[in-house]
Write an enzyme that holds these catalytic residues in place. Structure first.
Site, short mmCIF file in Angstrom:
data_model
loop_
_atom_site.label_atom_id
_atom_site.label_comp_id
_atom_site.label_asym_id
_atom_site.label_seq_id
_atom_site.Cartn_x
_atom_site.Cartn_y
_atom_site.Cartn_z
N GLU A 12 0.83 -1.22 0.00
CA GLU A 12 0.00 0.00 0.00
C GLU A 12 0.86 1.26 0.00
OE1 GLU A 12 -2.70 -0.76 3.31
OE2 GLU A 12 -4.12 -1.66 1.92
N GLU A 43 -5.46 -8.41 -1.23
CA GLU A 43 -6.13 -8.30 0.08
C GLU A 43 -7.61 -8.06 -0.18
OE1 GLU A 43 -4.65 -5.64 3.09
OE2 GLU A 43 -2.58 -6.03 2.52
C1 BG6 Z 1 -4.45 -3.20 4.77
C2 BG6 Z 1 -3.11 -3.64 5.27
O1 BG6 Z 1 -4.47 -1.84 4.87
O2 BG6 Z 1 -5.60 -3.61 5.45
C3 BG6 Z 1 -3.12 -4.77 6.26
O3 BG6 Z 1 -2.23 -3.91 4.21
C4 BG6 Z 1 -4.31 -4.63 7.17
O4 BG6 Z 1 -1.88 -4.76 6.93
C5 BG6 Z 1 -5.57 -4.72 6.33
O5 BG6 Z 1 -4.34 -5.55 8.20
C6 BG6 Z 1 -6.87 -4.72 7.12
O6 BG6 Z 1 -6.92 -3.66 8.00
P1 BG6 Z 1 -7.20 -3.86 9.54
O7 BG6 Z 1 -6.98 -2.53 10.12
O8 BG6 Z 1 -8.59 -4.33 9.63
O9 BG6 Z 1 -6.22 -4.87 10.02
#
Ligand code: BG6
Length: 493
Positions: free
Chosen positions: A200, A390
């Protein structure tokens, strides 16, 4: 939905060392900022703790605040630091990889903790124990024919770099990052083909959503950090292309999918501008090798001297990535109408709430159509292979007395998003892989909680660090296994 996904589609799951690996003070590993960052909740912020020379301790909130000059970031008594243990991949990688193999993973996204390889970032020789750990992980993956997809930097640069050298605002960090990458590439050239240079990368410029009345200086600092990372990425992509032609080098951008809240043309323009400034600005550099035309407008807006960035044009041109990846969780709406509350949360970005969507307990919208929309938009622009690295539903899971989690809500979420990917492929998008986030439960990045779970494997651990760390298969585990074995054609539950 028969045979939509290509035969060699890369089904898998995604993690990051800082949230999953643990072993924070083992094997010669140095500290990262995440090691001095406390746990929190959706309502209270995470803090970074420090100690003064006279022993007094203090804390600052994660974004924007500065610690006193003589203070040193430290692990101090009385606070809980969830990233220290993560969910213990460091000690349980064999068990976890066997579970991923049972699900049928073709690819596993993980990151390498920079402080495990170079504890402070400045050493001339890497830490052998750190290198050995990842060798063991890659050997284990190889046993099951699972390809690693390695993120080189995922929110855990050495604390020394952040604290003593000024972090990514300092262009000298580019050399330290290059040194790291050269070691990794040579060491793991037989094991890893897919690399992502930064997780990111646009996170560097997202402060504006989290700091009230953010100053132009802070925004400008974000663009400088981002530029140095873009230069670092381009340099190592070129190096990899020159020395390891078998590597596939990718970028990773936080998906900032934004709709106009109304059809007021002013909302349409504001949306376009937001997406340009925060998403396509770095993406164009990594894919096309040059800043887009609208970058000049951004620099003017924040009084950035353009020569600062233009001097690196040749470097950027030589480091174009081979494939595009992004994170996709939710979408938000942009508006110029001042009477609208901006209470729609999301991953790294915020905006107005969309009345057509459902929101999670953490205020993130659920929008499978936005995935198809963004895949089309991005592919039309770049025409290079895409991976969704993701995606997932962060929510509270209840485990019953038989250690079973009936997570039909997660299955439903993933099903709609996989359908949306299939539609995008049918639209003509060259989508090559899918690694849903936190395929095994891990610590949340934004809140440090364990209760915000994404996994298809449950880990017995709570927000206070209590639990056996035992692993249990959720219903989604069995469902995803079927999805993978049918290559996405059987999504039934
Ligand atoms: C992304 C990141 O922004 O979202 C991860 O690359 C992160 O590291 C994921 O865990 C989900 O966000 P969160 O805050 O729910 O863990």
């Amino acid at each position: 939905m028969n045979d939509v996904f290509p035969k060699d589609f890369l089904w898998g799951g995604a993690t990051a060392a800082n949230q999953y690996e643990g072993g924070w003070n083992e094997g010669g590993r140095g500290l990262a900022k995440t090691d001095v960052t406390t746990g929190a909740t959706a309502q209270t912020p995470r803090y970074i703790t420090y100690q003064m020379p006279d022993g007094t301790i203090g804390k600052i909130s994660q974004r924007g605040e500065k610690k006193p000059e003589t203070a040193k970031f430290s692990v101090v008594d009385g606070y809980y630091y969830p990233n220290h243990v993560g969910t213990d991949f460091y000690h349980r990688y064999k068990e976890d990889i066997a579970l991923f193999a049972q699900m049928g993973f073709k690819i596993f996204r993980m990151s390498i903790a920079w402080p495990r390889i170079f504890p402070k970032g400045i050493e001339s020789k890497p830490n052998q124990e750190g290198l050995d750990f990842y060798h063991k992980v890659f050997d284990e993956l190889k046993k099951y024919n699972i390809q690693p997809l390695v993120t080189i930097s995922h929110y855990d640069d050495p604390l020394y770099i952040e604290e003593e050298l000024g972090g990514w605002e300092n262009p000298e960090i580019v050399n330290l990052y290059e040194k790291l990458c050269k070691v990794l590439f040579e060491e793991y050239k037989e094991d890893v083909a897919y690399w992502l240079t930064f997780n990111e990368i646009n996170a560097a410029i997202m402060d504006r959503f989290f700091i009230k009345d953010v100053s132009d200086d802070l925004v400008k600092a974000g663009y400088i950090k981002l530029h140095n990372q873009l230069v670092a990425s381009a340099k190592v992509v070129k190096y990899a292309h020159d020395h390891y032609p078998q590597f596939k080098m990718g970028c990773m951008i936080a998906g900032l999918v934004t709709y106009p809240l109304t059809c007021d043309p002013k909302d349409i323009l504001a949306t376009q501008q937001k997406v340009q400034e925060l998403f396509y600005y770095p993406a164009d550099v990594q894919v096309r090798g040059a800043y887009p035309n609208f970058a000049k407008k951004v620099w003017e807006k924040y009084a950035i001297n353009s020569s600062l960035f233009e001097k690196d044009a040749e470097t950027l041109k030589q480091g174009k990535v081979d494939f595009f990846t992004y994170s996709y969780y939710s979408t938000s709406c942009e508006t110029t109408h001042e009477d609208v509350e901006l209470d729609g949360g999301g991953n790294l970005s915020m905006g107005a709430k969309n009345p057509y969507l459902q929101y999670t307990e953490w205020g993130w919208s659920q929008d499978p159509d936005g995935l198809r929309y963004s895949l089309n938009d991005i592919y039309d622009r770049y025409l290079i292979p895409i991976m969704i690295v993701e995606n997932g539903l962060g929510c509270i899971d209840e485990i019953d007395e038989n250690n079973v989690v009936h997570d039909t809500y997660r299955i439903e979420y993933m099903k709609c998003h996989i359908e949306s990917m299939a539609e995008a492929i049918a639209d003509g998008v060259n989508l090559i892989g899918y690694t849903p986030w936190g395929c095994i439960d891990l610590v949340s990045a934004s809140t440090g909680e364990m209760r915000k779970r994404y996994g298809m494997i449950y880990v017995d651990m709570d927000d206070d660090g209590l639990g056996s760390l035992n692993r249990y298969k959720k219903d989604s585990f069995h469902w995803y296994k079927k999805v993978i074995s049918s290559n996405g054609s059987d999504l039934s539950n």
